[in-house]
Write a protein that holds these residues in place. Structure first.
Motif, PDB file in Angstrom:
ATOM      1  N   LEU A 159      -4.976 -37.463 -24.381  1.00 31.67           N
ATOM      2  CA  LEU A 159      -3.695 -36.835 -24.050  1.00 31.67           C
ATOM      3  C   LEU A 159      -2.983 -36.396 -25.322  1.00 31.67           C
ATOM      4  CD1 LEU A 159      -1.579 -35.921 -22.039  1.00 31.67           C
ATOM      5  CD2 LEU A 159      -0.611 -38.243 -22.118  1.00 31.67           C
ATOM      6  N   MET A 160      -2.981 -37.230 -26.362  1.00 35.11           N
ATOM      7  CA  MET A 160      -2.341 -36.850 -27.624  1.00 35.11           C
ATOM      8  C   MET A 160      -2.928 -35.548 -28.160  1.00 35.11           C
ATOM      9  SD  MET A 160      -0.006 -39.050 -29.024  1.00 35.11           S
ATOM     10  CE  MET A 160      -0.235 -39.025 -30.797  1.00 35.11           C
ATOM     11  N   GLU A 161      -4.237 -35.455 -28.169  1.00 40.13           N
ATOM     12  CA  GLU A 161      -4.914 -34.254 -28.663  1.00 40.13           C
ATOM     13  C   GLU A 161      -4.456 -33.025 -27.883  1.00 40.13           C
ATOM     14  OE1 GLU A 161      -9.505 -32.780 -29.386  1.00 40.13           O
ATOM     15  OE2 GLU A 161      -9.124 -34.435 -28.014  1.00 40.13           O
ATOM     16  N   ARG A 162      -4.406 -33.139 -26.587  1.00 43.04           N
ATOM     17  CA  ARG A 162      -3.991 -32.013 -25.739  1.00 43.04           C
ATOM     18  C   ARG A 162      -2.521 -31.671 -25.937  1.00 43.04           C
ATOM     19  NH1 ARG A 162      -7.289 -34.034 -20.395  1.00 43.04           N
ATOM     20  NH2 ARG A 162      -9.347 -33.369 -21.127  1.00 43.04           N
ATOM     21  N   LEU A 163      -1.679 -32.703 -26.098  1.00 46.99           N
ATOM     22  CA  LEU A 163      -0.253 -32.457 -26.332  1.00 46.99           C
ATOM     23  C   LEU A 163      -0.019 -31.748 -27.657  1.00 46.99           C
ATOM     24  CD1 LEU A 163       1.279 -35.839 -25.100  1.00 46.99           C
ATOM     25  CD2 LEU A 163       1.474 -33.593 -23.986  1.00 46.99           C
ATOM     26  N   ALA A 169       2.822 -45.249  -6.345  1.00 49.47           N
ATOM     27  CA  ALA A 169       4.049 -45.198  -5.553  1.00 49.47           C
ATOM     28  C   ALA A 169       5.000 -46.289  -6.028  1.00 49.47           C
ATOM     29  CB  ALA A 169       3.716 -45.395  -4.073  1.00 49.47           C
ATOM     30  N   GLY A 170       6.262 -46.089  -5.735  1.00 51.89           N
ATOM     31  CA  GLY A 170       7.252 -47.115  -5.994  1.00 51.89           C
ATOM     32  C   GLY A 170       7.807 -47.171  -7.398  1.00 51.89           C
ATOM     33  N   LEU A 171       7.462 -46.208  -8.245  1.00 47.10           N
ATOM     34  CA  LEU A 171       8.013 -46.207  -9.600  1.00 47.10           C
ATOM     35  C   LEU A 171       9.373 -45.516  -9.609  1.00 47.10           C
ATOM     36  CD1 LEU A 171       4.866 -45.339 -11.758  1.00 47.10           C
ATOM     37  CD2 LEU A 171       5.909 -47.567 -11.379  1.00 47.10           C
ATOM     38  N   THR A 172      10.208 -45.926 -10.544  1.00 45.89           N
ATOM     39  CA  THR A 172      11.541 -45.332 -10.666  1.00 45.89           C
ATOM     40  C   THR A 172      11.575 -44.219 -11.706  1.00 45.89           C
ATOM     41  OG1 THR A 172      12.173 -47.011 -12.279  1.00 45.89           O
ATOM     42  CG2 THR A 172      12.664 -47.478  -9.946  1.00 45.89           C
ATOM     43  N   VAL A 173      10.413 -43.874 -12.259  1.00 44.26           N
ATOM     44  CA  VAL A 173      10.308 -42.808 -13.257  1.00 44.26           C
ATOM     45  C   VAL A 173       9.346 -41.751 -12.721  1.00 44.26           C
ATOM     46  CG1 VAL A 173      10.783 -44.365 -15.189  1.00 44.26           C
ATOM     47  CG2 VAL A 173       8.408 -43.931 -14.503  1.00 44.26           C
ATOM     48  N   PRO A 174       9.382 -40.548 -13.294  1.00 38.69           N
ATOM     49  CA  PRO A 174       8.436 -39.515 -12.851  1.00 38.69           C
ATOM     50  C   PRO A 174       6.985 -39.937 -13.061  1.00 38.69           C
ATOM     51  CG  PRO A 174      10.185 -38.546 -14.179  1.00 38.69           C
ATOM     52  CD  PRO A 174      10.327 -40.029 -14.293  1.00 38.69           C
ATOM     53  N   VAL A 175       6.136 -39.529 -12.138  1.00 39.93           N
ATOM     54  CA  VAL A 175       4.696 -39.723 -12.249  1.00 39.93           C
ATOM     55  C   VAL A 175       4.101 -38.343 -12.510  1.00 39.93           C
ATOM     56  CG1 VAL A 175       2.588 -40.440 -11.069  1.00 39.93           C
ATOM     57  CG2 VAL A 175       4.712 -41.732 -10.736  1.00 39.93           C
ATOM     58  N   LEU A 176       3.425 -38.204 -13.652  1.00 39.65           N
ATOM     59  CA  LEU A 176       2.880 -36.919 -14.084  1.00 39.65           C
ATOM     60  C   LEU A 176       1.369 -36.937 -13.969  1.00 39.65           C
ATOM     61  CD1 LEU A 176       5.046 -36.642 -17.320  1.00 39.65           C
ATOM     62  CD2 LEU A 176       5.539 -35.635 -15.085  1.00 39.65           C
ATOM     63  N   ASP A 177       0.784 -35.788 -13.726  1.00 38.58           N
ATOM     64  CA  ASP A 177      -0.669 -35.676 -13.636  1.00 38.58           C
ATOM     65  C   ASP A 177      -1.252 -35.715 -15.049  1.00 38.58           C
ATOM     66  OD1 ASP A 177      -3.361 -34.863 -13.398  1.00 38.58           O
ATOM     67  OD2 ASP A 177      -2.904 -33.576 -11.681  1.00 38.58           O
ATOM     68  N   LEU A 178      -2.043 -36.724 -15.322  1.00 36.05           N
ATOM     69  CA  LEU A 178      -2.660 -36.904 -16.633  1.00 36.05           C
ATOM     70  C   LEU A 178      -3.512 -35.714 -17.038  1.00 36.05           C
ATOM     71  CD1 LEU A 178      -3.294 -38.739 -19.059  1.00 36.05           C
ATOM     72  CD2 LEU A 178      -5.052 -39.839 -17.655  1.00 36.05           C
ATOM     73  N   ASN A 179      -4.052 -35.000 -16.082  1.00 38.24           N
ATOM     74  CA  ASN A 179      -4.933 -33.869 -16.358  1.00 38.24           C
ATOM     75  C   ASN A 179      -4.183 -32.553 -16.554  1.00 38.24           C
ATOM     76  OD1 ASN A 179      -7.368 -35.417 -16.172  1.00 38.24           O
ATOM     77  ND2 ASN A 179      -6.975 -35.540 -13.974  1.00 38.24           N
ATOM     78  N   GLU A 180      -2.868 -32.589 -16.483  1.00 41.81           N
ATOM     79  CA  GLU A 180      -2.047 -31.391 -16.700  1.00 41.81           C
ATOM     80  C   GLU A 180      -1.197 -31.589 -17.954  1.00 41.81           C
ATOM     81  OE1 GLU A 180       0.033 -29.904 -13.294  1.00 41.81           O
ATOM     82  OE2 GLU A 180      -1.674 -30.292 -11.963  1.00 41.81           O
ATOM     83  N   ALA A 181      -1.838 -31.486 -19.095  1.00 41.22           N
ATOM     84  CA  ALA A 181      -1.169 -31.744 -20.372  1.00 41.22           C
ATOM     85  C   ALA A 181       0.028 -30.823 -20.591  1.00 41.22           C
ATOM     86  CB  ALA A 181      -2.149 -31.616 -21.529  1.00 41.22           C
TER      87      ALA A 181
END
Length: 166
Positions: A17-21, A139-151
């Protein structure tokens, strides 16, 4: 400089993910540096080489310089430097992405992949984890859930969080 972290358990996909970011954010025209925390001894030098000999003789810092890059090797005798000390040595950039330092006081995204670890998410116990990037339904998180494959979307989130993009 704005600081944003990427944390997670071993083999969760942090480095990918770091590399892609870095590629995505620099392509948008921002300057980016990275810091990677490791839990093992690091040595970029080799026994017998001139710079190694300089360090062994007692030099506090040794600079390896070439036409394409330079590296500063700094010897420290004592505790591991904290993140603030490491960041203070960086040249100014728009954004520093930090891989690791999971318990430090900076905003972070947690990388979590199902089946990679038997450890629980870090996020519920750390209010500085602002989102979770995953390839599994959570489910059930209070923060956004982002798709790991969509850098690019993860980059959008970080740039909004840091004020670099609206």
């Amino acid at each position: 400089m704005r600081i944003y972290g990427v944390i997670g358990w071993q083999n969760s996909g942090k480095t990918t993910l770091m590399e892609r970011l870095v590629a995505d954010i620099t392509a948008r025209g921002f300057s980016v540096s990275t810091v990677k925390h490791v839990h093992h001894d690091v040595d970029l030098d080799r026994p017998g080489k001139d710079t190694y000999r300089h360090r062994e003789a007692g030099a506090r810092e040794v600079v390896l310089a070439s036409v394409k890059r330079f590296a500063i090797l700094r010897e420290h005798r004592g505790p591991e430097p904290d993140l603030r000390e490491v960041l203070a040595r960086l040249a100014p950039v728009d954004l520093v992405l930090v891989e690791g330092y999971k318990r430090d006081a900076h905003p972070k995204i947690e990388v979590w992949r199902e089946g990679v670890t038997d450890r629980a998410l870090i996020q519920p116990g750390d209010p500085l984890v602002r989102a979770v990037a995953t390839d599994a339904p959570l489910a059930g998180l209070t923060v956004p859930v982002l798709d790991l494959n969509e850098a690019a979307r993860v980059a959008d989130f970080i740039l909004r969080e840091t004020g670099l993009a609206g």
